[in-house]
Motif scaffolding. Structure first.
Motif, PDB file in Angstrom:
ATOM      1  N   LYS B   2       0.823  -1.202   0.000  1.00 54.47           N
ATOM      2  CA  LYS B   2       0.000   0.000   0.000  1.00 54.47           C
ATOM      3  C   LYS B   2       0.854   1.248   0.000  1.00 54.47           C
ATOM      4  O   LYS B   2       1.870   1.309   0.687  1.00 54.47           O
ATOM      5  CB  LYS B   2      -0.855   0.029   1.268  1.00 54.47           C
ATOM      6  CG  LYS B   2      -2.221  -0.552   1.077  1.00 54.47           C
ATOM      7  CD  LYS B   2      -3.040  -0.349   2.325  1.00 54.47           C
ATOM      8  CE  LYS B   2      -4.326  -1.144   2.225  1.00 54.47           C
ATOM      9  NZ  LYS B   2      -5.128  -1.007   3.430  1.00 54.47           N
ATOM     10  N   LYS B   4       0.564   5.426   0.715  1.00 56.48           N
ATOM     11  CA  LYS B   4      -0.299   6.447   1.300  1.00 56.48           C
ATOM     12  C   LYS B   4       0.242   7.812   0.938  1.00 56.48           C
ATOM     13  O   LYS B   4       1.443   8.055   1.090  1.00 56.48           O
ATOM     14  CB  LYS B   4      -0.317   6.310   2.826  1.00 56.48           C
ATOM     15  CG  LYS B   4      -1.013   5.052   3.286  1.00 56.48           C
ATOM     16  CD  LYS B   4      -0.889   4.838   4.762  1.00 56.48           C
ATOM     17  CE  LYS B   4      -1.530   3.511   5.132  1.00 56.48           C
ATOM     18  NZ  LYS B   4      -1.433   3.233   6.558  1.00 56.48           N
ATOM     19  N   ILE B   6      -0.446  11.797   1.744  1.00 56.10           N
ATOM     20  CA  ILE B   6      -1.176  12.784   2.542  1.00 56.10           C
ATOM     21  C   ILE B   6      -0.863  14.158   1.981  1.00 56.10           C
ATOM     22  O   ILE B   6       0.298  14.537   1.884  1.00 56.10           O
ATOM     23  CB  ILE B   6      -0.786  12.686   4.029  1.00 56.10           C
ATOM     24  CG1 ILE B   6      -1.315  11.376   4.610  1.00 56.10           C
ATOM     25  CG2 ILE B   6      -1.355  13.864   4.809  1.00 56.10           C
ATOM     26  CD1 ILE B   6      -0.873  11.107   6.023  1.00 56.10           C
ATOM     27  N   GLY B  39      -6.690  18.185   5.020  1.00 47.76           N
ATOM     28  CA  GLY B  39      -6.047  17.799   3.772  1.00 47.76           C
ATOM     29  C   GLY B  39      -6.703  16.593   3.156  1.00 47.76           C
ATOM     30  O   GLY B  39      -7.779  16.171   3.572  1.00 47.76           O
ATOM     31  N   LYS B  40      -6.036  16.047   2.143  1.00 43.32           N
ATOM     32  CA  LYS B  40      -6.558  14.872   1.472  1.00 43.32           C
ATOM     33  C   LYS B  40      -5.696  13.668   1.820  1.00 43.32           C
ATOM     34  O   LYS B  40      -4.511  13.793   2.106  1.00 43.32           O
ATOM     35  CB  LYS B  40      -6.507  15.076  -0.049  1.00 43.32           C
ATOM     36  CG  LYS B  40      -7.801  15.618  -0.606  1.00 43.32           C
ATOM     37  CD  LYS B  40      -7.697  15.835  -2.084  1.00 43.32           C
ATOM     38  CE  LYS B  40      -6.734  16.966  -2.417  1.00 43.32           C
ATOM     39  NZ  LYS B  40      -6.721  17.346  -3.823  1.00 43.32           N
ATOM     40  N   TYR B  41      -6.326  12.508   1.774  1.00 41.45           N
ATOM     41  CA  TYR B  41      -5.628  11.271   2.084  1.00 41.45           C
ATOM     42  C   TYR B  41      -5.900  10.287   0.958  1.00 41.45           C
ATOM     43  O   TYR B  41      -7.067  10.031   0.646  1.00 41.45           O
ATOM     44  CB  TYR B  41      -6.149  10.734   3.417  1.00 41.45           C
ATOM     45  CG  TYR B  41      -5.634   9.371   3.793  1.00 41.45           C
ATOM     46  CD1 TYR B  41      -4.361   9.233   4.328  1.00 41.45           C
ATOM     47  CD2 TYR B  41      -6.408   8.238   3.607  1.00 41.45           C
ATOM     48  CE1 TYR B  41      -3.880   7.979   4.664  1.00 41.45           C
ATOM     49  CE2 TYR B  41      -5.939   6.991   3.950  1.00 41.45           C
ATOM     50  CZ  TYR B  41      -4.668   6.871   4.488  1.00 41.45           C
ATOM     51  OH  TYR B  41      -4.198   5.628   4.821  1.00 41.45           O
ATOM     52  N   LEU B  42      -4.860   9.799   0.328  1.00 39.59           N
ATOM     53  CA  LEU B  42      -5.024   8.805  -0.729  1.00 39.59           C
ATOM     54  C   LEU B  42      -4.361   7.513  -0.312  1.00 39.59           C
ATOM     55  O   LEU B  42      -3.186   7.512   0.090  1.00 39.59           O
ATOM     56  CB  LEU B  42      -4.373   9.278  -2.029  1.00 39.59           C
ATOM     57  CG  LEU B  42      -5.148  10.311  -2.845  1.00 39.59           C
ATOM     58  CD1 LEU B  42      -4.731  11.701  -2.459  1.00 39.59           C
ATOM     59  CD2 LEU B  42      -4.920  10.080  -4.323  1.00 39.59           C
ATOM     60  N   GLU B  43      -5.102   6.431  -0.416  1.00 39.12           N
ATOM     61  CA  GLU B  43      -4.554   5.110  -0.128  1.00 39.12           C
ATOM     62  C   GLU B  43      -4.539   4.368  -1.457  1.00 39.12           C
ATOM     63  O   GLU B  43      -5.583   4.212  -2.089  1.00 39.12           O
ATOM     64  CB  GLU B  43      -5.468   4.407   0.870  1.00 39.12           C
ATOM     65  CG  GLU B  43      -4.795   3.338   1.670  1.00 39.12           C
ATOM     66  CD  GLU B  43      -5.727   2.825   2.760  1.00 39.12           C
ATOM     67  OE1 GLU B  43      -5.627   3.302   3.891  1.00 39.12           O
ATOM     68  OE2 GLU B  43      -6.577   1.966   2.434  1.00 39.12           O
ATOM     69  N   ILE B  44      -3.366   3.966  -1.876  1.00 39.99           N
ATOM     70  CA  ILE B  44      -3.224   3.349  -3.196  1.00 39.99           C
ATOM     71  C   ILE B  44      -2.778   1.895  -3.024  1.00 39.99           C
ATOM     72  O   ILE B  44      -1.723   1.636  -2.440  1.00 39.99           O
ATOM     73  CB  ILE B  44      -2.204   4.151  -4.042  1.00 39.99           C
ATOM     74  CG1 ILE B  44      -2.741   5.574  -4.239  1.00 39.99           C
ATOM     75  CG2 ILE B  44      -1.950   3.475  -5.382  1.00 39.99           C
ATOM     76  CD1 ILE B  44      -1.748   6.535  -4.843  1.00 39.99           C
ATOM     77  N   ASP B  45      -3.608   0.972  -3.484  1.00 41.25           N
ATOM     78  CA  ASP B  45      -3.248  -0.447  -3.423  1.00 41.25           C
ATOM     79  C   ASP B  45      -2.367  -0.774  -4.617  1.00 41.25           C
ATOM     80  O   ASP B  45      -2.731  -0.476  -5.754  1.00 41.25           O
ATOM     81  CB  ASP B  45      -4.504  -1.331  -3.478  1.00 41.25           C
ATOM     82  CG  ASP B  45      -5.452  -1.045  -2.324  1.00 41.25           C
ATOM     83  OD1 ASP B  45      -4.955  -0.729  -1.230  1.00 41.25           O
ATOM     84  OD2 ASP B  45      -6.674  -1.137  -2.522  1.00 41.25           O
ATOM     85  N   LEU B  46      -1.228  -1.392  -4.341  1.00 46.18           N
ATOM     86  CA  LEU B  46      -0.309  -1.760  -5.413  1.00 46.18           C
ATOM     87  C   LEU B  46      -0.331  -3.268  -5.604  1.00 46.18           C
ATOM     88  O   LEU B  46      -0.506  -4.023  -4.640  1.00 46.18           O
ATOM     89  CB  LEU B  46       1.107  -1.296  -5.067  1.00 46.18           C
ATOM     90  CG  LEU B  46       1.251   0.225  -4.901  1.00 46.18           C
ATOM     91  CD1 LEU B  46       2.599   0.570  -4.305  1.00 46.18           C
ATOM     92  CD2 LEU B  46       1.073   0.930  -6.234  1.00 46.18           C
ATOM     93  N   LEU B  59       4.951   7.213  -8.053  1.00 48.70           N
ATOM     94  CA  LEU B  59       3.900   7.891  -7.281  1.00 48.70           C
ATOM     95  C   LEU B  59       4.341   9.279  -6.844  1.00 48.70           C
ATOM     96  O   LEU B  59       3.535  10.196  -6.732  1.00 48.70           O
ATOM     97  CB  LEU B  59       3.501   7.036  -6.069  1.00 48.70           C
ATOM     98  CG  LEU B  59       2.704   5.789  -6.444  1.00 48.70           C
ATOM     99  CD1 LEU B  59       2.461   4.937  -5.204  1.00 48.70           C
ATOM    100  CD2 LEU B  59       1.368   6.159  -7.081  1.00 48.70           C
ATOM    101  N   ALA B  62       3.655  11.375  -9.783  1.00 51.25           N
ATOM    102  CA  ALA B  62       2.210  11.577  -9.934  1.00 51.25           C
ATOM    103  C   ALA B  62       1.703  12.569  -8.887  1.00 51.25           C
ATOM    104  O   ALA B  62       0.906  13.459  -9.193  1.00 51.25           O
ATOM    105  CB  ALA B  62       1.474  10.252  -9.803  1.00 51.25           C
ATOM    106  N   LEU B  67      -1.596  15.003  -8.483  1.00 48.58           N
ATOM    107  CA  LEU B  67      -2.431  14.714  -7.309  1.00 48.58           C
ATOM    108  C   LEU B  67      -2.442  15.881  -6.333  1.00 48.58           C
ATOM    109  O   LEU B  67      -3.407  16.092  -5.618  1.00 48.58           O
ATOM    110  CB  LEU B  67      -1.974  13.426  -6.621  1.00 48.58           C
ATOM    111  CG  LEU B  67      -2.117  12.145  -7.460  1.00 48.58           C
ATOM    112  CD1 LEU B  67      -1.534  10.957  -6.725  1.00 48.58           C
ATOM    113  CD2 LEU B  67      -3.567  11.873  -7.807  1.00 48.58           C
ATOM    114  N   ARG B  76       3.089  14.102   1.398  1.00 51.82           N
ATOM    115  CA  ARG B  76       3.967  13.149   2.066  1.00 51.82           C
ATOM    116  C   ARG B  76       3.597  11.783   1.513  1.00 51.82           C
ATOM    117  O   ARG B  76       2.425  11.415   1.475  1.00 51.82           O
ATOM    118  CB  ARG B  76       3.676  13.213   3.572  1.00 51.82           C
ATOM    119  CG  ARG B  76       4.790  12.775   4.433  1.00 51.82           C
ATOM    120  CD  ARG B  76       4.651  13.319   5.845  1.00 51.82           C
ATOM    121  NE  ARG B  76       3.568  12.685   6.575  1.00 51.82           N
ATOM    122  CZ  ARG B  76       2.584  13.341   7.180  1.00 51.82           C
ATOM    123  NH1 ARG B  76       2.543  14.653   7.142  1.00 51.82           N
ATOM    124  NH2 ARG B  76       1.661  12.695   7.833  1.00 51.82           N
TER     125      ARG B  76
END
Lengths: 80, 80
Positions: B2, B4, B6, B39-46, B59, B62, B67, B76
């Motif tokens: 995963k 993340k 932030i 803020g925004k939180y993105l969790e990206i499954d790899l 990432l 990106a 993003l 971060r």
């Protein structure tokens, strides 16, 4: 002292923003992404000397009551 | 695996959403809050077996390119 609250959509809930980011990443050539979840991040500065347990209880209640929507969102609270 | 990301507004940038949450907390009787940043939180499954260094580089690019908005936001990136 800082508290962090991470609010994410529940896994069963449709996450159109996440789907959009995922397809954008795929279009830009970033392969190997199997899923994206987009949530909110709150960083809360607490006054020095705040009682950690009391702050945890208060923020937990606030997160449950009005910072997140417990029907469609999960949240995670950390105090450090 | 995963990743993340932030994304938070830079400290010097006005954060109206944070101010709103801060005053809402104060009105609800939660004292001791000296500041809130939203803020925004993105969790990206790899995909399993993805190369960590390559994923980090991709990432990071990106996150920087589309993003986040590097003019007003910091990000971060963590891969675990």
């Amino acid at each position: 002292m800082k508290a962090k609250i991470i609010i994410t959509p529940k896994k069963a809930v449709l996450d159109p923003q996440g789907k959009t980011v995922q397809s954008a990443l795929a279009h830009m050539g970033y392969t190997g992404v199997t899923g994206v979840h987009v949530g909110k991040y709150l960083e809360i500065d607490l006054a020095p000397g705040t009682d950690k347990a009391a702050a945890h209880a208060a923020l937990n209640e606030a997160a449950h009551k009005f910072l997140s929507n417990p029907v469609i969102e999960d949240y995670r609270l950390e105090i450090e």
